[in-house]
Design a protein around this motif. Structure first.
Motif, PDB file in Angstrom:
ATOM      1  N   GLU A 296      -1.079   2.388 -10.067  1.00  0.00           N
ATOM      2  CA  GLU A 296      -1.001   3.137  -8.810  1.00  0.00           C
ATOM      3  C   GLU A 296       0.423   3.120  -8.251  1.00  0.00           C
ATOM      4  O   GLU A 296       0.924   4.121  -7.744  1.00  0.00           O
ATOM      5  N   GLU A 297       1.071   1.970  -8.388  1.00  0.00           N
ATOM      6  CA  GLU A 297       2.410   1.804  -7.811  1.00  0.00           C
ATOM      7  C   GLU A 297       3.506   2.410  -8.685  1.00  0.00           C
ATOM      8  O   GLU A 297       4.427   3.062  -8.196  1.00  0.00           O
ATOM      9  N   LYS A 298       3.395   2.228 -10.015  1.00  0.00           N
ATOM     10  CA  LYS A 298       4.520   2.558 -10.904  1.00  0.00           C
ATOM     11  C   LYS A 298       4.189   3.576 -11.984  1.00  0.00           C
ATOM     12  O   LYS A 298       5.051   3.938 -12.772  1.00  0.00           O
ATOM     13  N   GLY A 299       2.929   4.011 -12.049  1.00  0.00           N
ATOM     14  CA  GLY A 299       2.542   4.928 -13.118  1.00  0.00           C
ATOM     15  C   GLY A 299       2.116   4.166 -14.358  1.00  0.00           C
ATOM     16  O   GLY A 299       2.406   2.975 -14.490  1.00  0.00           O
ATOM     17  N   PRO A 300       1.463   4.854 -15.303  1.00  0.00           N
ATOM     18  CA  PRO A 300       0.897   4.158 -16.463  1.00  0.00           C
ATOM     19  C   PRO A 300       1.919   3.615 -17.452  1.00  0.00           C
ATOM     20  O   PRO A 300       1.605   2.747 -18.252  1.00  0.00           O
ATOM     21  N   THR A 301       3.152   4.110 -17.396  1.00  0.00           N
ATOM     22  CA  THR A 301       4.167   3.587 -18.322  1.00  0.00           C
ATOM     23  C   THR A 301       5.254   2.806 -17.586  1.00  0.00           C
ATOM     24  O   THR A 301       6.262   2.438 -18.176  1.00  0.00           O
TER      25      THR A 301
END
Length: 209
Positions: free
Chosen positions: A25-30
């Motif tokens: 949620e905070e940084k994206g899946p990668t």
């Protein structure tokens, strides 16, 4: 006593999934590493590898759990709309948007991480369950269209899924430069309405009966 308390197999595995959801949620899946997920869950990086081979496995489990919740949400919406095929169909569309708002980490893992739903048999089965509910709602409603003009239920539900996803991506998640003067719920409601009118499933306002 310096042991990590409260963690044995199931608890630790779930703690890592919860940590991954927050990071997604905070940084994206990668945008995060397995070490960051371990740190957030309060365990050593080595402990992660007892449960997940890599970050993609962890994201896939987050996606699987998301599909479980999503399936329950759309099934509930579908049942609540009965016996009206129209109400049930529209409720599943609204449920999609509500799910994306309430479970953003799961939603990203499911639809934006690049993880294939066919990665594991379990993930494939639960995503199919969700799709089947939307397809059933479309099939119920399409019975009201003359057979020669009736799109396949899978196409009908795919159109609505695409519309829901587009509204979420562009207008419900604060994408830069895509502010809409209308609330996402209104955009989705009116879009579905126009689509259903085009299929003759809703009478034009002037006619209504």
């Amino acid at each position: 006593m310096n042991k990590k308390r409260g963690y044995h197999h199931g608890n630790l595995r779930q703690a890592l999934v919860e940590a991954a959801l927050a990071l997604i949620e905070e940084k994206g899946p990668t945008g995060f590493t397995l070490s960051e997920a371990a740190k957030q869950a309060g365990v050593t990086p080595a402990a992660v590898y007892r449960h997940f081979e890599g970050r993609e496995d962890l994201i896939a489990e987050a996606a699987r759990q998301g599909y479980e919740i999503f399936s329950d949400v759309v099934e509930y919406a579908y049942e609540k709309g009965q016996p009206s095929a129209l109400a049930a169909f529209e409720a599943t569309g609204r449920a999609y948007l509500a799910f994306a708002r309430k479970y953003p980490g799961h939603y990203i893992a499911m639809f934006e991480s690049g993880i294939s739903v066919n990665r594991t048999p379990e993930l494939a089965a639960v995503s199919r369950r969700a799709w089947n509910v939307l397809e059933k709602a479309a099939a119920d409603l399409s019975q009201h269209i003359p057979e020669g003009k009736r799109p396949p239920a899978s196409m009908f539900s795919a159109h609505i899924w695409a519309m829901c996803h587009g509204v979420v991506e562009l207008f419900a998640r604060n994408s830069p430069g895509t502010q809409s003067p209308f609330p996402p719920e209104d955009l989705l409601e009116s879009g579905i309405g126009i689509y259903l009118r085009g299929l003759g499933l809703i009478a034009p306002d002037a006619e209504g009966h």
